[in-house]
Design an enzyme around this catalytic site. Structure first.
Site, PDB file in Angstrom:
ATOM      1  N   SER A  14     -32.317 -31.516  19.874  1.00 39.29           N
ATOM      2  CA  SER A  14     -31.111 -31.371  19.188  1.00 39.29           C
ATOM      3  C   SER A  14     -31.297 -29.780  18.968  1.00 39.29           C
ATOM      4  O   SER A  14     -32.854 -29.266  18.241  1.00 39.29           O
ATOM      5  CB  SER A  14     -31.906 -32.081  18.288  1.00 39.29           C
ATOM      6  OG  SER A  14     -29.882 -31.520  17.020  1.00 39.29           O
ATOM      7  N   GLY A  15     -30.379 -28.687  18.998  1.00 39.68           N
ATOM      8  CA  GLY A  15     -30.428 -27.250  18.810  1.00 39.68           C
ATOM      9  C   GLY A  15     -31.450 -26.863  20.333  1.00 39.68           C
ATOM     10  O   GLY A  15     -31.310 -25.375  19.612  1.00 39.68           O
ATOM     11  N   LYS A  18     -28.005 -27.568  24.835  1.00 42.03           N
ATOM     12  CA  LYS A  18     -27.076 -28.077  25.652  1.00 42.03           C
ATOM     13  C   LYS A  18     -26.289 -27.696  25.753  1.00 42.03           C
ATOM     14  O   LYS A  18     -25.433 -27.398  26.822  1.00 42.03           O
ATOM     15  CB  LYS A  18     -28.212 -29.805  25.600  1.00 42.03           C
ATOM     16  CG  LYS A  18     -29.238 -30.076  25.549  1.00 42.03           C
ATOM     17  CD  LYS A  18     -29.172 -31.191  25.611  1.00 42.03           C
ATOM     18  CE  LYS A  18     -29.335 -31.887  24.329  1.00 42.03           C
ATOM     19  NZ  LYS A  18     -29.595 -31.283  23.119  1.00 42.03           N
ATOM     20  N   SER A  86     -31.075 -37.392  25.743  1.00 44.69           N
ATOM     21  CA  SER A  86     -31.372 -38.498  26.402  1.00 44.69           C
ATOM     22  C   SER A  86     -33.164 -38.346  26.422  1.00 44.69           C
ATOM     23  O   SER A  86     -33.985 -38.047  27.723  1.00 44.69           O
ATOM     24  CB  SER A  86     -30.865 -38.102  27.972  1.00 44.69           C
ATOM     25  OG  SER A  86     -30.662 -36.764  27.864  1.00 44.69           O
TER      26      SER A  86
HETATM   27  P1  ADP Z   1     -28.037 -28.778  21.350  1.00 44.98           P
HETATM   28  O1  ADP Z   1     -26.582 -28.974  22.089  1.00 44.98           O
HETATM   29  O2  ADP Z   1     -29.101 -28.571  22.181  1.00 44.98           O
HETATM   30  O3  ADP Z   1     -28.177 -29.805  20.776  1.00 44.98           O
HETATM   31  P2  ADP Z   1     -26.461 -26.591  20.339  1.00 44.98           P
HETATM   32  O4  ADP Z   1     -26.133 -25.563  21.758  1.00 44.98           O
HETATM   33  O5  ADP Z   1     -25.701 -27.164  20.027  1.00 44.98           O
HETATM   34  O6  ADP Z   1     -27.726 -27.387  21.116  1.00 44.98           O
HETATM   35  O7  ADP Z   1     -27.527 -25.285  19.513  1.00 44.98           O
HETATM   36  C1  ADP Z   1     -28.395 -24.416  20.217  1.00 44.98           C
HETATM   37  C2  ADP Z   1     -28.124 -23.041  19.022  1.00 44.98           C
HETATM   38  O8  ADP Z   1     -29.100 -22.017  19.313  1.00 44.98           O
HETATM   39  C3  ADP Z   1     -26.787 -22.383  19.114  1.00 44.98           C
HETATM   40  O9  ADP Z   1     -26.305 -22.048  17.504  1.00 44.98           O
HETATM   41  C4  ADP Z   1     -27.079 -21.549  20.226  1.00 44.98           C
HETATM   42  O10 ADP Z   1     -25.898 -20.438  19.686  1.00 44.98           O
HETATM   43  C5  ADP Z   1     -28.455 -21.177  20.185  1.00 44.98           C
HETATM   44  N1  ADP Z   1     -29.708 -20.424  20.824  1.00 44.98           N
HETATM   45  C6  ADP Z   1     -29.510 -18.984  21.168  1.00 44.98           C
HETATM   46  N2  ADP Z   1     -30.335 -18.995  22.100  1.00 44.98           N
HETATM   47  C7  ADP Z   1     -29.467 -19.576  23.250  1.00 44.98           C
HETATM   48  C8  ADP Z   1     -30.221 -19.474  24.437  1.00 44.98           C
HETATM   49  N3  ADP Z   1     -31.063 -18.654  24.829  1.00 44.98           N
HETATM   50  N4  ADP Z   1     -29.166 -20.372  24.893  1.00 44.98           N
HETATM   51  C9  ADP Z   1     -28.455 -21.233  24.214  1.00 44.98           C
HETATM   52  N5  ADP Z   1     -28.247 -21.450  22.991  1.00 44.98           N
HETATM   53  C10 ADP Z   1     -28.746 -20.106  22.296  1.00 44.98           C
END
Ligand code: ADP
Length: 178
Positions: A14-15, A18, A86
């Site tokens: 998470s975070g 993706k 996943s």
């Molecule tokens: P996930 O879908 O994996 O749970 P999210 O895309 O919802 O993650 O959140 C990722 C967070 O990380 C966002 O706040 C995004 O702005 C931040 N972030 C920082 N660096 C990156 C990067 N290189 N690629 C993607 N997201 C990033």
């Protein structure tokens, strides 16, 4: 018959990034006229999988459902981006193998970075015991052994990650949006 379209399967904690990366890749594909759909794990959990919890069996069922829907879309020439934790390697692999063109994209960052980012405040809640079975904290995540692509969002900027996905699509599937 037309060939099936690729399924880009973004897996990771998470975070990790993706959905952010998948959304950006999707925008670029849509601008280039490629038909796409994004299956976001959280959204699917609030609809199609609203009956599921976070046990291993339910997590695996969620992945199989995502794979099934992705398969239907892809055989109708919709390029699918799946964004879902996943966590279990074998289930993920078997679903990916069942797809005509499944590409696994491992999105990672060190846990300390994710806890620091904590955009949804979920890690804090998990650490405080308000959420149980949270992947990476008190539930397992099995990283892919040999993903099609590995993106480390602690060292690679968003645009760099997007570029890598698009280059992979060009190389592996001859889909060029540059
Ligand atoms: P996930 O879908 O994996 O749970 P999210 O895309 O919802 O993650 O959140 C990722 C967070 O990380 C966002 O706040 C995004 O702005 C931040 N972030 C920082 N660096 C990156 C990067 N290189 N690629 C993607 N997201 C990033």
């Amino acid at each position: 018959m037309f060939d099936a379209s690729p399924v880009l399967w973004f897996t990771g904690l998470s975070g990790a990034g993706k959905t952010t990366i998948a959304t950006e890749v999707r925008k670029r594909l849509l601008t280039a006229g490629v038909r796409t759909e994004l299956l976001d794990g959280d959204e699917v959990r609030s609809t199609l999988s609203s009956d599921l919890g976070f046990s291993r069996a339910h997590r695996d069922l969620q992945v199989r459902r995502l794979g099934w829907v992705a398969g239907l879309l892809s055989r109708n020439q919709v390029l699918v981006l799946v964004s879902a934790i996943s966590p279990y390697r074998e289930t993920r692999s078997s679903v990916l193998r069942s797809l005509p063109k499944g590409l696994e994209i491992f999105v990672s960052a060190p846990l300390a970075v994710l806890e620091d980012r904590d955009t949804k405040g979920l890690y804090k809640r998990a650490r405080q015991g308000e959420i149980q079975n949270f992947t990476g904290v008190d539930d397992p995540y099995e990283a892919p052994d040999s993903p099609s692509l590995h993106l480390d969002t602690s060292t690679e900027a968003l645009e760099e990650c997007v570029g890598k996905v698009l280059r992979m699509l060009s190389k592996e599937c001859s889909i060029d949006v540059f």
